[in-house]
Enzyme design. Structure first.
Site, short mmCIF file in Angstrom:
data_model
loop_
_atom_site.label_atom_id
_atom_site.label_comp_id
_atom_site.label_asym_id
_atom_site.label_seq_id
_atom_site.Cartn_x
_atom_site.Cartn_y
_atom_site.Cartn_z
N GLY A 445 0.85 -1.36 0.00
CA GLY A 445 0.04 0.06 -0.07
C GLY A 445 0.77 1.12 0.14
O GLY A 445 0.42 2.41 0.48
N SER A 767 23.11 -12.65 8.60
CA SER A 767 22.06 -12.90 9.62
C SER A 767 21.79 -14.50 9.86
O SER A 767 21.10 -14.92 10.85
CB SER A 767 20.69 -12.22 9.52
N LYS A 810 10.93 -10.03 9.84
CA LYS A 810 11.17 -11.60 9.98
C LYS A 810 10.28 -11.99 10.88
O LYS A 810 9.86 -12.97 10.88
CB LYS A 810 12.60 -11.61 10.75
#
Length: 881
Positions: A445, A767, A810
């Site tokens: 959006g 990560s 995440k």
């Protein structure tokens, strides 16, 4: 079928009377046929003669001509002629000829064009037999009319002359004698033959009243004919000469512009008084129509006179100007127009000098030269820009907040940031622009948020995309020396919105390119920088223009490709993906009604339960945004619309959508929960990743193969991720040796293969360090990782867990994937505040600082270290959402 060509050509021309009256003047016999009553003149058996005193003179006067015509046609001597009453000579059975135009009244002499083969044979047969044919009007136009298609009342006509045409048709001259009614059908199909009953006029009532009606008819027609050029003087004279009331009514009815049905109705009226009254009504309608025509004609004449007068005045004015040397040409008009615009803007300084100089050059340039067109286009562009200062902003913050809530479900942090921005802007009463950068995956959006900002502050909205452009001229325009030069997108947008303070959305700034034609990202710096855009210079305009009042809304999927100077100038608002429950609400409020309307279905046609929408989201639309969900709903409703059109469903029946029907329409689920099943094995672990498309879960798996020591990595890992894998293996070998978890030569006798599925998707970043270490530890100790556990964190060579980015995305991905517990770096504890409470609800967050803590959480019941060394590891901190 037969056609009267005179009638067909002019609806105002009487049915054959134009020819009749002309023949009556030139040929006395035609007049006798028209004006004679109850008599027939034909050859060879009879000679024309009247039985009334009033008609005798006309009959005698026309007798020689009719006799000569009879001799010419039949070849019968003059002595063979005789006088016989008309009723005795008319045949009781006649060949019927269908008429398609109008009925033909008795007493008419007119030509008929016969083209139909059956009608030609019928006329030939009648001509050789009795010499008479019956004329009946067709009720409706048909290709091959039968007797049932004809009106019952018609006119019997004598064939005066026939001419064979080259195409096989006939041109027949006829003289109508009397009305008849079809009594009996002899032949139903062509040639049509019928037994008929002849009809006579009925004259009842006071003779004075009949005479008054006749005079009234003649007077009305005289007045009508004087004002209507379609009625000739000859028609008026013939009308006056007719002495029979019924024939006068017939004559007037035949020349009036009335429908064939009205004429047929008049033909069927035998009462002369009623017939004349009917004709009075038709004359009244004709006079009303003529009055309307006269009014229209007068209006047209007035307009024409006015236009002619204006034309003559303009020509006279042009002549006077030519004499005085004051002729106005297009060049002069341009000069006046540009001068008025320049004066209205009250330019100052450099801009005033530039436009005045350009206008002066234009006045000295030949209008036919290319330079004139270039100069005029430049001035039109300059003077079409909004140079006036913007008006003061007026908007209600509560209404703005309500508007944002109506347009978007969820995104609470985003809406809160936008409302805060609007509040500060209102307090400062500042009309200066600002730069907002909306960052998030596709379909969340971003563009609609920009439109909502424009609606909230009552400003026009303009959007353009810079994705893929590599020419800075798209931003700053082309120089005027180039053919077809144009200003850049920014000034083009200002021309469209016609205000100095709009909301400009610049889409896809992270996909902007660069090439031999300059750096568009660098050009954007001048557009966006508040210190520079007050005097922005477009290459085409080459004049300073103030862009500082524009509210710039930029969108991007990721901030990584965006140049740092560009990021420094923008206020970044991140739009994370939606969780499943949010998608369900968005579908119910927006997507379902939108796609139903798009596919022509009513809202009441389909019903969705919440659990069905949840299944649709979970199995077919797990992406961060809602575009995939919208496509799935669109496909469902297309399939439903197809079944309705094919008749498999009723439009009024409500369809209760369920999982089985979704499977039928959409096929097998796109997403499955196999990852969690696969993760419940030795040598596997679930990590969390973040990309420009949003957060995602990542399965890491490893196996060992007996043989020479090696470490193989697959799954399209990037350089940083490969380094993280090497760090994981090195730390684990050191940790295993310290804790004596495996034999010293365990790593020397095995080849280790570490893989991340979905090999077609590139992966990179640090990560996944603790996830790969956990996977290798599971392989080393042959233990399974705790179910529904995912982790994210960078691992240092000494075993420290370092902070990572994208924790919010995440976490949303973990919740979407059914994860219940997340291991994360303790340094990221501050990022938990940015995660909405409804996302964290029911989830457990383990904050760790070292790899030992990760292993203690991932393998709570297994052997992690040698006895007596566990106390050296710190305890992890656990938070519950």
């Amino acid at each position: 079928m037969a056609k009267n060509t005179d009638i067909e050509h002019d609806a105002h021309e009487p049915a054959g009377h134009g020819d009749v009256r002309e023949s009556a003047v030139e040929n006395p016999s035609a007049s006798a046929v028209s004006d004679g009553e109850e008599r027939a003149t034909f050859a060879p058996e009879v000679a024309p003669q009247t039985d009334t005193e009033s008609a005798q003179g006309a009959a005698q006067e026309s007798e020689p001509e009719v006799q000569r015509a009879g001799e010419a046609e039949k070849g019968v001597p003059e002595k063979a002629k005789a006088v016989v009453p008309l009723d005795e000579l008319l045949p009781q059975k006649v060949h019927l000829i269908p008429l398609t135009g109008r009925p033909i009244y008795p007493g008419i002499f007119t030509p008929l064009l016969i083209s139909d083969e059956d009608d030609v044979r019928s006329v030939e047969s009648a001509y050789s037999d009795s010499g008479f044919i019956g004329l009946c009007l067709v009720k409706t136009d048909t290709q091959n009319p039968t007797i049932s298609d004809l009106y019952e009342v018609g006119s019997v006509a004598r064939i005066v002359k026939k001419i064979n045409l080259p195409d096989g048709g006939l041109n027949v001259f006829i003289s109508t004698q009397k009305r008849f009614r079809i009594r009996k059908h002899v032949h139903h199909s062509k040639p049509i033959v019928a037994a008929v009953q002849y009809l006579s006029d009925l004259i009842e009532g006071d003779p004075l009243e009949i005479k008054a009606l006749v005079r009234g008819l003649i007077g009305e027609m005289k007045e009508l004919s004087e004002n209507n050029p379609l009625f000739s003087e000859e028609m008026r004279l013939n009308m006056i000469n007719i002495d029979h009331p019924g024939k006068i009514a017939d004559f007037i009815a035949s020349i009036l512009n009335i429908s064939k049905e009205e004429q047929q109705r008049t033909l069927e009226i035998l009462d002369v008084r009623k017939r004349m009254e009917e004709v009075f009504v038709y004359i009244k309608k004709e006079k009303d129509l003529l009055e309307i025509q006269r009014k229209i004609q007068n209006d047209l004449n007035s307009r024409v006179e006015k236009n002619q007068r204006e034309y003559f005045l303009r020509e006279e004015l042009r002549s006077i100007k030519e004499e005085l040397g004051l002729t106005t040409d297009p060049k002069e008009r341009d000069q006046r127009k540009f001068r008025a615009l320049i004066d209205s803007f009250h330019f100052e300084g450099e801009v005033k000098e530039a436009v005045e100089s350009e206008l002066e050059k234009l006045s000295l340039t030949d209008p036919n030269s290319p330079e004139y067109s270039v100069g005029r286009t430049y001035l039109e562009t300059v003077l079409s820009l909004p140079w006036h200062a913007p008006e003061k902003e007026e908007y209600d913050l509560k209404k703005a907040q309500k508007l944002l809530d109506e347009d978007h479900y969820g995104l609470e942090n985003v809406k809160e940031r936008i409302v805060e921005y609007l509040a500060v802007r209102k307090l400062r009463a500042d009309t200066k622009g600002s730069i907002i950068l909306l960052v998030g995956p596709p379909g969340v959006g971003k563009t609609s948020v920009g439109k909502s900002i424009a609606r909230a502050i009552h400003k026009p909205f303009f959007r353009f995309s810079v994705g893929g452009i590599s020419d800075e001229a798209e931003i700053k325009g082309h120089r005027r020396t180039y053919i077809g030069a144009l200003p850049g997108k920014v000034l083009q947008g200002l021309k469209i919105v016609k205000t100095k303070a709009p909301v400009f959305m610049i889409d896809e700034v992270d996909k902007i390119g660069s090439g031999a034609r300059g750096d568009p990202a660098g050009a954007l710096l001048e557009v966006l920088d508040p210190e520079q855009n007050t005097t922005f210079r477009d290459h085409y305009l080459d004049l300073p223009f103030d862009l500082s009042h524009i509210v710039f809304v930029l969108t991007a999927n990721s901030t990584d490709p965006i140049p740092r100077p560009l990021l420094d100038r923008a206020e970044i608002i991140r739009l994370s993906g939606y969780i499943d429950t949010e998608k369900v609400e968005i579908a119910k409020r927006h997507l379902v009604p939108k796609t139903l309307e798009k596919n022509g279905l009513k809202r009441a046609c389909v019903s969705y339960r919440k659990e069905v929408l949840l299944h649709l989201v979970h199995s077919y639309a797990r992406e961060s945004g809602v575009r995939g969900l919208e496509k799935s709903l669109d496909k469902l409703h297309r399939k439903l619309a197809t079944e309705i059109v094919l008749g498999k469903r009723s439009f009024d029946d409500k369809c209760l959508m369920d999982e089985a029907l979704i499977g039928t329409f959409l096929g097998k689920p796109v997403f499955r929960d196999d990852m969690l099943k696969d993760a419940n094995k030795v040598g596997t672990a679930v990590g969390l990743a973040w990309t420009g498309m949003g957060g995602d879960t990542l399965l890491v798996e490893a196996i060992t193969i007996p043989g020479k020591a090696s470490f193989k990595l697959t799954g399209q890992m990037g350089a940083v991720m490969k380094e993280s894998a090497s760090i994981a293996l090195s730390w684990l070998r050191r940790y295993s040796a310290q804790q004596r978890i495996a034999s010293p030569n365990w790593f020397e006798k095995r080849a280790i293969h570490l893989h991340i599925p979905e090999g077609a998707t590139p992966k990179d970043g640090p990560s996944a360090g603790i996830t790969m270490t956990t996977t290798l530890f599971s392989l080393l100790t042959q233990q399974k990782v705790k179910p529904r556990l995912a982790m994210t964190g960078e691992l240092s060579l000494t075993g420290q867990v370092l902070p990572i980015g994208g924790l919010k995305e995440k976490t949303i991905a973990a919740r979407r994937g059914g994860i219940k517990e997340i291991i994360m770096p303790k340094a990221n504890v501050r990022d938990l505040d940015e995660i909405p409470e409804h996302v964290k609800k029911g989830m457990v967050f383990h904050l760790v600082e070292s790899m030992e803590e990760v292993l203690s959480l991932a393998f709570p019941k297994g052997k992690r270290v040698r006895a007596g060394t566990a106390a050296q590891s710190a305890s992890p901190e656990t938070l519950t959402g």
